[in-house]
Design a protein around this motif. Structure first.
Motif, PDB file in Angstrom:
ATOM      1  N   THR A 257       0.862  -1.193   0.000  1.00  0.00           N
ATOM      2  CA  THR A 257       0.000   0.000   0.000  1.00  0.00           C
ATOM      3  C   THR A 257       0.895   1.239   0.000  1.00  0.00           C
ATOM      4  O   THR A 257       2.108   1.118  -0.123  1.00  0.00           O
ATOM      5  N   LYS A 258       0.301   2.417   0.180  1.00  0.00           N
ATOM      6  CA  LYS A 258       1.084   3.609  -0.188  1.00  0.00           C
ATOM      7  C   LYS A 258       2.363   3.864   0.627  1.00  0.00           C
ATOM      8  O   LYS A 258       3.308   4.427   0.112  1.00  0.00           O
ATOM      9  N   ASN A 259       2.422   3.420   1.877  1.00  0.00           N
ATOM     10  CA  ASN A 259       3.674   3.619   2.637  1.00  0.00           C
ATOM     11  C   ASN A 259       4.713   2.544   2.368  1.00  0.00           C
ATOM     12  O   ASN A 259       5.796   2.554   2.945  1.00  0.00           O
ATOM     13  N   GLY A 260       4.360   1.582   1.522  1.00  0.00           N
ATOM     14  CA  GLY A 260       5.317   0.553   1.127  1.00  0.00           C
ATOM     15  C   GLY A 260       5.824  -0.260   2.307  1.00  0.00           C
ATOM     16  O   GLY A 260       5.111  -0.525   3.271  1.00  0.00           O
ATOM     17  N   ILE A 261       7.084  -0.600   2.237  1.00  0.00           N
ATOM     18  CA  ILE A 261       7.688  -1.533   3.196  1.00  0.00           C
ATOM     19  C   ILE A 261       7.760  -0.948   4.611  1.00  0.00           C
ATOM     20  O   ILE A 261       7.853  -1.681   5.588  1.00  0.00           O
ATOM     21  N   LYS A 262       7.666   0.392   4.727  1.00  0.00           N
ATOM     22  CA  LYS A 262       7.667   1.028   6.065  1.00  0.00           C
ATOM     23  C   LYS A 262       6.557   0.449   6.930  1.00  0.00           C
ATOM     24  O   LYS A 262       6.721   0.253   8.129  1.00  0.00           O
ATOM     25  N   ASP A 263       5.395   0.199   6.295  1.00  0.00           N
ATOM     26  CA  ASP A 263       4.262  -0.358   7.046  1.00  0.00           C
ATOM     27  C   ASP A 263       4.602  -1.712   7.662  1.00  0.00           C
ATOM     28  O   ASP A 263       4.149  -2.029   8.755  1.00  0.00           O
ATOM     29  N   VAL A 264       5.377  -2.506   6.932  1.00  0.00           N
ATOM     30  CA  VAL A 264       5.720  -3.839   7.428  1.00  0.00           C
ATOM     31  C   VAL A 264       6.535  -3.717   8.715  1.00  0.00           C
ATOM     32  O   VAL A 264       6.307  -4.432   9.691  1.00  0.00           O
ATOM     33  N   ARG A 265       7.454  -2.760   8.720  1.00  0.00           N
ATOM     34  CA  ARG A 265       8.347  -2.592   9.888  1.00  0.00           C
ATOM     35  C   ARG A 265       7.591  -2.235  11.160  1.00  0.00           C
ATOM     36  O   ARG A 265       8.085  -2.452  12.256  1.00  0.00           O
ATOM     37  N   HIS A 266       6.388  -1.661  11.000  1.00  0.00           N
ATOM     38  CA  HIS A 266       5.644  -1.209  12.183  1.00  0.00           C
ATOM     39  C   HIS A 266       4.713  -2.280  12.741  1.00  0.00           C
ATOM     40  O   HIS A 266       3.960  -2.023  13.667  1.00  0.00           O
ATOM     41  N   HIS A 267       4.707  -3.476  12.157  1.00  0.00           N
ATOM     42  CA  HIS A 267       3.848  -4.549  12.652  1.00  0.00           C
ATOM     43  C   HIS A 267       4.702  -5.680  13.203  1.00  0.00           C
ATOM     44  O   HIS A 267       5.686  -6.070  12.580  1.00  0.00           O
ATOM     45  N   TRP A 268       4.329  -6.205  14.334  1.00  0.00           N
ATOM     46  CA  TRP A 268       4.903  -7.452  14.870  1.00  0.00           C
ATOM     47  C   TRP A 268       6.367  -7.342  15.296  1.00  0.00           C
ATOM     48  O   TRP A 268       6.804  -8.007  16.204  1.00  0.00           O
ATOM     49  N   PHE A 269       7.142  -6.450  14.636  1.00  0.00           N
ATOM     50  CA  PHE A 269       8.577  -6.419  14.915  1.00  0.00           C
ATOM     51  C   PHE A 269       8.895  -5.684  16.216  1.00  0.00           C
ATOM     52  O   PHE A 269      10.048  -5.566  16.602  1.00  0.00           O
ATOM     53  N   GLY A 270       7.845  -5.169  16.856  1.00  0.00           N
ATOM     54  CA  GLY A 270       7.990  -4.607  18.201  1.00  0.00           C
ATOM     55  C   GLY A 270       9.095  -3.586  18.295  1.00  0.00           C
ATOM     56  O   GLY A 270       9.116  -2.592  17.574  1.00  0.00           O
ATOM     57  N   ASN A 271      10.045  -3.851  19.172  1.00  0.00           N
ATOM     58  CA  ASN A 271      11.084  -2.846  19.424  1.00  0.00           C
ATOM     59  C   ASN A 271      12.350  -3.118  18.612  1.00  0.00           C
ATOM     60  O   ASN A 271      13.449  -2.800  19.050  1.00  0.00           O
ATOM     61  N   MET A 272      12.208  -3.728  17.431  1.00  0.00           N
ATOM     62  CA  MET A 272      13.386  -3.963  16.578  1.00  0.00           C
ATOM     63  C   MET A 272      14.074  -2.630  16.271  1.00  0.00           C
ATOM     64  O   MET A 272      13.423  -1.674  15.835  1.00  0.00           O
ATOM     65  N   ASN A 273      15.373  -2.568  16.515  1.00  0.00           N
ATOM     66  CA  ASN A 273      16.132  -1.370  16.162  1.00  0.00           C
ATOM     67  C   ASN A 273      16.662  -1.561  14.725  1.00  0.00           C
ATOM     68  O   ASN A 273      17.692  -2.195  14.506  1.00  0.00           O
ATOM     69  N   TRP A 274      15.893  -1.013  13.777  1.00  0.00           N
ATOM     70  CA  TRP A 274      16.194  -1.271  12.361  1.00  0.00           C
ATOM     71  C   TRP A 274      17.544  -0.694  11.955  1.00  0.00           C
ATOM     72  O   TRP A 274      18.255  -1.273  11.133  1.00  0.00           O
ATOM     73  N   HIS A 275      17.910   0.437  12.532  1.00  0.00           N
ATOM     74  CA  HIS A 275      19.203   1.038  12.194  1.00  0.00           C
ATOM     75  C   HIS A 275      20.350   0.119  12.642  1.00  0.00           C
ATOM     76  O   HIS A 275      21.267  -0.167  11.879  1.00  0.00           O
ATOM     77  N   LYS A 276      20.249  -0.357  13.886  1.00  0.00           N
ATOM     78  CA  LYS A 276      21.292  -1.260  14.395  1.00  0.00           C
ATOM     79  C   LYS A 276      21.325  -2.563  13.607  1.00  0.00           C
ATOM     80  O   LYS A 276      22.390  -3.149  13.400  1.00  0.00           O
TER      81      LYS A 276
END
Length: 320
Positions: A257-276
């Protein structure tokens, strides 16, 4: 790097002692463990018969896989260099000493949630990189996910990958049956959304086992088109939610959908530090799956293959 600087690693013990180490065998050929004579770095080398490539009409796929090899710089994708001779194409890849996710899954039955979250988040990073380069992957499955010695997950095998202009659709029937999106099975034309469908299937398989399985592909397709997924009581609400959002109709799929893959990162992955994660600065929970020992300890063993492929001179690999 020169191909002639690579030498085979040999089994140190057991019934194959002294034979070269084979990491995997498939319809495509073999993957062997090699090292450099001087500074002992390990590489996985995929060897494919050129005759076989021509017989299966895979020339375009091989050339595209090599193109990806050359242009990719992402910590979650395993690629290095490519060589050829009169009989074979050789893909030289970084060696992932932790073994295949598929093998680990077989050993442990299913993963606990933190391990599944970590594995999947590495895939999300690989997808983000590929999709930004307008490449669909189309072959997600545990067999194509490797662990490096630290426990980071990397994507291998780009045989089904395809470059696509956003907004276009393609009609090829490709993938592994259990992971195929309904629109591929129905031949309705597909795009990047199929990668998000397979992500949902992967999460389910890591936590439970394959959601759609049978020994006959036709039965698998029928189950996928029925679309009924049973969630066992031990599966968390968050996991159910992300799977159900990744596996509806293409237009409604999370990631598509319009926010693309960003939306995936906000579900289920909880406190995942994506930068790290991107900087490989996390301590992967997958490390507990990795056995200690000789370089090949995390791989099944395979006997030596003495046969030699025929030579092939049609010239399709001129630019290889």
């Amino acid at each position: 790097m020169r191909f002639k600087d690579l030498v085979p690693v040999q089994y140190q013990e057991g019934r194959y002692q002294g034979d070269p180490v084979t990491l995997g065998v498939g319809g495509f050929g073999r993957v062997e463990l090699m090292t450099t004579v001087n500074h002992g770095k390990y590489y996985a080398v995929k060897r494919v018969s050129k005759k076989h490539i021509v017989a299966k009409r895979q020339e375009e796929h091989m050339l595209f896989e090599k193109k990806i090899l050359k242009s990719t710089q992402c910590d979650f994708i395993v690629l290095h260099a490519a060589f050829k001779d009169t009989r074979y194409i050789y893909m030289v890849m970084e060696f992932c000493g932790g073994g295949e996710i598929w093998t680990k899954l077989k050993e442990s039955g299913r993963f606990d949630e933190p391990v599944a979250v970590f594995c999947t988040s590495c895939v999300v990073e690989a997808y983000a990189y590929l999709h930004k380069k307008n490449i669909m992957y189309r072959d997600l499955k545990p067999e194509n996910l490797m662990l490096d010695v630290r426990g980071y997950v990397k994507l291998v095998d780009f045989g089904f990958a395809k470059e696509m202009v956003r907004g276009d659709k393609t009609y090829s029937f490709v993938g592994t049956p259990e992971y195929m999106a309904p629109e591929i099975i129905k031949n309705q034309g597909h795009d990047f959304a199929v990668d998000f469908w397979s992500l949902g299937i992967l999460i389910y398989e890591l936590l439970v086992g394959p959601p759609f399985s049978s020994s006959e592909p036709q039965k698998i397709y029928a189950k996928i088109l029925d679309g009924v997924m049973k969630y066992p009581p031990y599966m968390s609400e968050a996991a159910r939610s992300v799977i159900s959002k990744l596996c509806p109709r293409p237009g409604q799929r999370l990631g598509n959908t319009k926010n693309g893959i960003k939306d995936v990162r906000h579900h289920w992955f909880g406190n995942m530090n994506w930068h790290k994660l991107r900087m490989c600065q996390l301590d992967p929970p997958t490390v507990k799956l990795i056995r200690k020992g000789p370089s090949y300890i995390n791989f099944d063993r395979f006997p030596l293959d003495q046969t030699k492929a025929d030579e092939e001179f049609s010239g399709w690999d001129r630019d290889f």
